[in-house]
Design a protein around this motif. Structure first.
Motif, mmCIF file in Angstrom:
data_model
loop_
_atom_site.group_PDB
_atom_site.id
_atom_site.type_symbol
_atom_site.label_atom_id
_atom_site.label_comp_id
_atom_site.label_asym_id
_atom_site.label_seq_id
_atom_site.Cartn_x
_atom_site.Cartn_y
_atom_site.Cartn_z
ATOM 1 N N SER A 118 0.704 -1.240 0.078
ATOM 2 C CA SER A 118 -0.191 0.003 0.003
ATOM 3 C C SER A 118 0.844 1.124 -0.001
ATOM 4 O O SER A 118 2.057 1.123 0.201
ATOM 5 C CB SER A 118 -0.892 0.079 1.202
ATOM 6 O OG SER A 118 -0.133 0.360 2.370
ATOM 7 N N ARG A 119 0.374 2.400 -0.357
ATOM 8 C CA ARG A 119 1.050 3.737 -0.332
ATOM 9 C C ARG A 119 0.427 4.522 1.093
ATOM 10 O O ARG A 119 0.099 5.663 0.930
ATOM 11 C CB ARG A 119 0.764 4.462 -1.596
ATOM 12 C CG ARG A 119 1.445 3.357 -2.798
ATOM 13 C CD ARG A 119 1.780 4.473 -3.892
ATOM 14 N NE ARG A 119 2.706 5.510 -3.675
ATOM 15 C CZ ARG A 119 3.858 5.255 -3.861
ATOM 16 N NH1 ARG A 119 4.501 4.057 -4.074
ATOM 17 N NH2 ARG A 119 4.765 6.235 -3.661
ATOM 18 N N GLN A 120 0.226 3.832 2.112
ATOM 19 C CA GLN A 120 -0.261 4.391 3.169
ATOM 20 C C GLN A 120 0.417 4.473 4.421
ATOM 21 O O GLN A 120 0.954 3.306 4.774
ATOM 22 C CB GLN A 120 -1.949 3.815 3.602
ATOM 23 C CG GLN A 120 -2.818 4.170 2.527
ATOM 24 C CD GLN A 120 -4.107 3.327 2.874
ATOM 25 O OE1 GLN A 120 -4.195 2.827 3.912
ATOM 26 N NE2 GLN A 120 -5.110 3.756 2.330
ATOM 27 N N LEU A 121 0.878 5.349 5.064
ATOM 28 C CA LEU A 121 1.916 5.537 6.038
ATOM 29 C C LEU A 121 0.949 5.847 7.389
ATOM 30 O O LEU A 121 0.148 6.840 7.342
ATOM 31 C CB LEU A 121 3.054 6.523 5.992
ATOM 32 C CG LEU A 121 3.822 6.667 7.224
ATOM 33 C CD1 LEU A 121 5.473 7.041 6.607
ATOM 34 C CD2 LEU A 121 3.602 7.592 7.960
ATOM 35 N N LEU A 148 -1.591 9.189 3.148
ATOM 36 C CA LEU A 148 -1.634 8.795 1.466
ATOM 37 C C LEU A 148 -0.210 9.296 1.009
ATOM 38 O O LEU A 148 -0.028 10.453 0.764
ATOM 39 C CB LEU A 148 -2.764 9.020 0.773
ATOM 40 C CG LEU A 148 -4.087 8.651 1.272
ATOM 41 C CD1 LEU A 148 -5.164 9.259 0.395
ATOM 42 C CD2 LEU A 148 -4.156 7.257 1.225
ATOM 43 N N ILE A 149 0.632 8.384 0.613
ATOM 44 C CA ILE A 149 1.864 8.677 0.056
ATOM 45 C C ILE A 149 1.699 8.611 -1.736
ATOM 46 O O ILE A 149 1.490 7.660 -2.191
ATOM 47 C CB ILE A 149 2.896 7.761 0.344
ATOM 48 C CG1 ILE A 149 2.904 7.591 1.754
ATOM 49 C CG2 ILE A 149 4.354 8.089 -0.265
ATOM 50 C CD1 ILE A 149 3.831 6.413 2.316
ATOM 51 N N PRO A 150 1.950 9.814 -2.287
ATOM 52 C CA PRO A 150 1.796 9.937 -3.904
ATOM 53 C C PRO A 150 2.899 9.126 -4.426
ATOM 54 O O PRO A 150 4.025 8.923 -3.903
ATOM 55 C CB PRO A 150 1.773 11.325 -3.972
ATOM 56 C CG PRO A 150 2.469 12.042 -3.018
ATOM 57 C CD PRO A 150 1.989 11.215 -1.668
ATOM 58 N N CYS A 157 9.654 14.959 0.096
ATOM 59 C CA CYS A 157 8.176 15.093 0.115
ATOM 60 C C CYS A 157 7.441 14.255 1.282
ATOM 61 O O CYS A 157 6.390 14.852 1.714
ATOM 62 C CB CYS A 157 7.787 14.303 -1.178
ATOM 63 S SG CYS A 157 6.263 13.878 -1.527
ATOM 64 N N LEU A 158 8.148 13.193 1.768
ATOM 65 C CA LEU A 158 7.255 12.524 2.820
ATOM 66 C C LEU A 158 7.295 13.397 4.105
ATOM 67 O O LEU A 158 6.335 13.422 4.892
ATOM 68 C CB LEU A 158 7.894 11.208 2.940
ATOM 69 C CG LEU A 158 7.235 10.115 3.991
ATOM 70 C CD1 LEU A 158 6.111 9.970 3.851
ATOM 71 C CD2 LEU A 158 8.109 8.855 4.034
ATOM 72 N N ASP A 159 8.408 13.918 4.243
ATOM 73 C CA ASP A 159 8.541 14.995 5.550
ATOM 74 C C ASP A 159 7.687 15.952 5.507
ATOM 75 O O ASP A 159 6.908 16.288 6.752
ATOM 76 C CB ASP A 159 10.037 15.380 5.786
ATOM 77 C CG ASP A 159 11.043 14.221 6.116
ATOM 78 O OD1 ASP A 159 10.569 13.165 6.562
ATOM 79 O OD2 ASP A 159 12.172 14.534 6.248
ATOM 80 N N GLY A 160 7.391 16.501 4.426
ATOM 81 C CA GLY A 160 6.337 17.564 4.173
ATOM 82 C C GLY A 160 4.985 17.312 4.616
ATOM 83 O O GLY A 160 4.154 17.865 5.014
#
Length: 299
Positions: A118-121, A148-150, A157-160
């Motif tokens: 999945s792309r979910q953190l 949701l991680i694009p 990007c993830l930190d933002g």
């Protein structure tokens, strides 16, 4: 006459000085009794997460009237390294008390995980609260938040994406801890009524139903003390419910509350209330109790 006037003025000044000293002493005592030191137990791989969460929480505690003491200062004074573990710090609680007075030691933990394929953190903050004199007070777990991680999202990007969620959770965690600290600790609520702690589990209810039930239990049930250790992982919600009322009363009130949110406690869900434990589980189609039928003909 002049000497008499001078003596009178000197006496007034001395009296005023004494009053100021007593006021400052009282303020100092009050501040020392409300001291807080926050330690992070976040893994070393998330250094900015640790700093941001503790900074936000320290600010919230300070605004609520607590004196926040820098953890590095405390660790230096008690002769411990900056990466000292919880047990080492707690073993030195008497030394911490000698430094900040009666107060609270709070350990904050950050956790994150990504579901397989999945792309979910998912991320959440939790805290363990201790006093400098009497030990463990309570723990609190914030509900996990899903990000949701694009595609093609690098670490920056993830930190933002993570930052606003972290800020919101840290602020919420500090606010909830402040409410816990305002409640009386120990075995009674200050009026000789024993405090009971019920482990509550809600299963297969939708989010709106869970929130409505928690709201009723917190704001309308008499005897409410606190809700702590909240943990949410679909389809379950778990928390500890502190109250001065009996299991029998809670059973009655929960039946009424379930009907109020549109759940039939006899047909739609199983409600169990025992000493120290509450379970509310919605029946699915397989577990349905079915119709009453013709019991005169088929018995």
């Amino acid at each position: 006459m002049l000497i008499h006037s001078y003596s009178k003025s000197l006496f007034s000044l001395l009296t005023l000085a004494l009053a100021i000293m007593l006021a400052l002493l009282a303020m100092s005592h009050k501040t020392m009794a409300n001291s807080v030191v926050v330690f992070s137990e976040t893994p070393a791989s998330y250094p900015w997460v640790s700093q941001k969460a503790t900074d936000i929480m320290a600010s919230r505690f300070s605004k609520a009237g607590y004196m926040v003491t820098d953890k590095t200062t405390i660790l230096t004074k008690i002769g411990q390294p900056s990466n000292a573990h919880r047990q080492t710090i707690l073993a030195a609680s008497s030394a911490i008390r000698a430094t900040i007075g009666n107060g609270f030691i709070i350990f904050v933990d950050y956790d994150e995980w990504i579901e397989p394929n999945s792309r979910q953190l998912s991320m959440r903050l939790a805290a363990q609260i201790y006093t400098t004199s009497n030990g463990f007070v309570a723990s609190w777990v914030e509900p996990s938040q899903v990000i949701l991680i694009p595609e093609n999202c690098n670490q920056s990007c993830l930190d933002g994406l993570l930052l606003p969620e972290l800020e919101a959770q840290a602020d919420s965690l500090a606010s909830n801890i402040i409410q816990v600290l305002k409640r009386p600790t120990g075995s009674s609520d200050g009026e000789a009524k024993p405090i009971q702690i019920f482990k509550v589990e809600m299963i297969d209810l939708d989010n709106e139903e869970m929130l409505e039930l928690m709201d009723l239990m917190e704001h309308e049930f008499p005897g409410f003390i606190a809700i702590t250790q909240t943990e949410s992982r679909s389809p379950r919600l778990r928390f500890s419910y502190h109250t001065t009322v009996s299991a029998q009363k809670l059973n009655e009130w929960l039946r009424v509350s379930l009907m109020e949110v549109g759940i039939d406690p006899d047909g739609d869900a199983a409600l169990q209330v025992q000493s120290g434990f509450i379970s509310i589980k919605r029946y699915d189609s397989i577990e349905s109790r079915g119709s009453t039928g013709n019991t005169l003909k088929f018995n």
